[in-house]
Design an enzyme around this catalytic site. Structure first.
Site, short mmCIF file in Angstrom:
data_model
loop_
_atom_site.label_atom_id
_atom_site.label_comp_id
_atom_site.label_asym_id
_atom_site.label_seq_id
_atom_site.Cartn_x
_atom_site.Cartn_y
_atom_site.Cartn_z
N SER A 267 0.78 -1.23 0.00
CA SER A 267 0.00 0.00 0.00
C SER A 267 0.81 1.29 0.00
O SER A 267 0.25 2.37 -0.12
CB SER A 267 -0.95 0.02 1.21
OG SER A 267 -0.24 0.06 2.42
N LYS A 312 -5.59 4.69 8.52
CA LYS A 312 -4.49 5.46 7.94
C LYS A 312 -4.79 6.97 7.97
O LYS A 312 -3.87 7.78 8.15
CB LYS A 312 -4.20 4.97 6.53
CG LYS A 312 -3.56 3.59 6.54
CD LYS A 312 -3.33 3.02 5.15
CE LYS A 312 -2.67 1.65 5.25
NZ LYS A 312 -2.49 1.01 3.93
#
Length: 378
Positions: A267, A312
């Site tokens: 990611s 996140k």
């Protein structure tokens, strides 16, 4: 004298009547009270015991973050040699998700209940992060290979964006035992194409597998032999899996090293690519702005979705970021969950990510840049 709560006061005649009759102790209320307290204690003990019983869940929470323009204990996070680079400013921060619990060390129900009360945590089934067909060690190895592919794809995407030529190969780094590929594909095979689509990188292979129901046809180079092999994927949620670990092998025109120890998964790809582009181009792309973001990336610059987007975003705010780049594929999870103080832009390509960073740096009107509300139709 006041009466005990819940008991009707007696009349004077009733009190006198009790005074002239022989008095025997009435043990029923005491027994009832004793039984009530025993029930409460048993229920409490059961609750406490259940709290420490292993649960089938894990918890995702904001993990460590790193600035791709900065350094780790091992040195510069991105090191480019044998070519002109330029000073940078601000931050292009990559984000991670920390996983609490695994099949070998499961969380208790108490741990799960505690995470439920924290808006920055997410509770997900154990099998979603650790498929029963994989050991923890196999899962960690998959994450390591995904990180390697993420880094090489990011370098390729950044260099292609800057006009360099990048040759590529994709080889099989491993085959998962018991998977559809076992006995058909082998470690070291060079993948030439999948379903007729050229295998330029890992991303293109996965896209080709996902695009076809039934068997996927692999054109391979194995030693001096070229052959075609049909593999029938298994369906896992919205994924079609054949059970191999493909690995990118690119030929870059100059050395680019990414040093980020003990972090797995794909990611961070987009943020790696942004950091490389910033170092290869004159002027500071961010103009001192603090950015954070997440997203996989293909060698051709396509940005893909990731897991743990909400965690996140919270990690970005905790790290001092004011602007955030989110994969357009994740926008359904973003809308309604953006922490205060964070401006989020939706991106589907590296070009769109660069355009957003440059627009904010130049002080331009950003109302025309896509947001997750635009993408998701909210």
């Amino acid at each position: 004298m006041s009466e005990p709560a819940g008991i009707t006061p007696q009349s004077p005649s009733a009190v006198r009547e009790h005074a002239v009759r022989p008095r025997f102790p009435d043990v029923r209320p005491r027994r009832i009270r004793r039984a009530g307290w025993i029930g409460i204690l048993v229920a409490s003990a059961a609750s406490v015991g259940l709290a420490f019983v292993p649960s089938p869940y894990i918890v995702e929470q904001p993990g460590p973050t790193w600035d791709t323009l900065g350094a780790t204990d091992a040195g510069p996070l991105i090191q480019i040699d044998e070519v002109q680079t330029y000073p940078t400013e601000g931050e292009l921060r990559l984000l991670t998700v920390a996983l609490l619990g695994n099949p070998q060390q499961p969380l208790t129900w108490f741990d799960v209940a505690e995470a439920y009360l924290d808006p920055s945590d997410a509770i997900i089934p154990m099998d979603a992060a650790f498929p029963p067909s994989q050991t923890v060690e196999q899962s960690n190895e998959a994450g390591r290979i995904e990180m390697q592919n993420s880094q090489s794809s990011a370098i390729a995407a950044a260099l292609l964006h800057e006009g360099y030529e990048v040759d590529s190969d994709v080889r099989i780094a491993g085959v998962i035992p018991g998977s559809p590929a076992e006995g058909l594909l082998e470690e070291g095979d060079r993948i030439l194409s999948v379903n007729g689509e050229t295998a330029y990188d890992v991303w293109s292979i996965r896209a080709a597998i996902a695009s076809r129901d039934g068997a996927s046809t692999f054109a391979l180079e194995r030693g001096d032999e070229q052959l075609e092999v049909d593999v029938v994927p298994v369906v896992d949620g919205d994924q079609r899996l054949v059970g191999v670990y493909p690995a990118n092998e690119f030929a870059f025109p100059f050395p680019v090293h990414i040093e980020l120890p003990n972090v797995g998964g794909p990611s961070a790809g987009m943020m790696f690519a942004l950091g490389i582009v910033d170092e290869l181009t004159p002027g500071a792309m961010t103009a001192g702005t603090h950015w954070a973001g997440t997203g996989t990336i293909s060698a051709l610059g396509d940005v893909g979705g990731i897991g743990g987007i909400v965690q996140k975003m919270h990690g970005a705010v905790d790290a001092g970021a004011t602007h955030f780049l989110a994969p357009a594929e994740n926008c359904g999870e973003v809308v309604g969950h953006v922490p205060d103080g964070l401006e989020v832009f939706a991106v589907a390509t590296l070009d769109e990510a660069i355009a957003a960073v440059q627009a904010v740096a130049a002080g331009e009107d950003t109302s025309g840049l896509p947001t997750c509300e635009d993408v998701s139709g909210s």
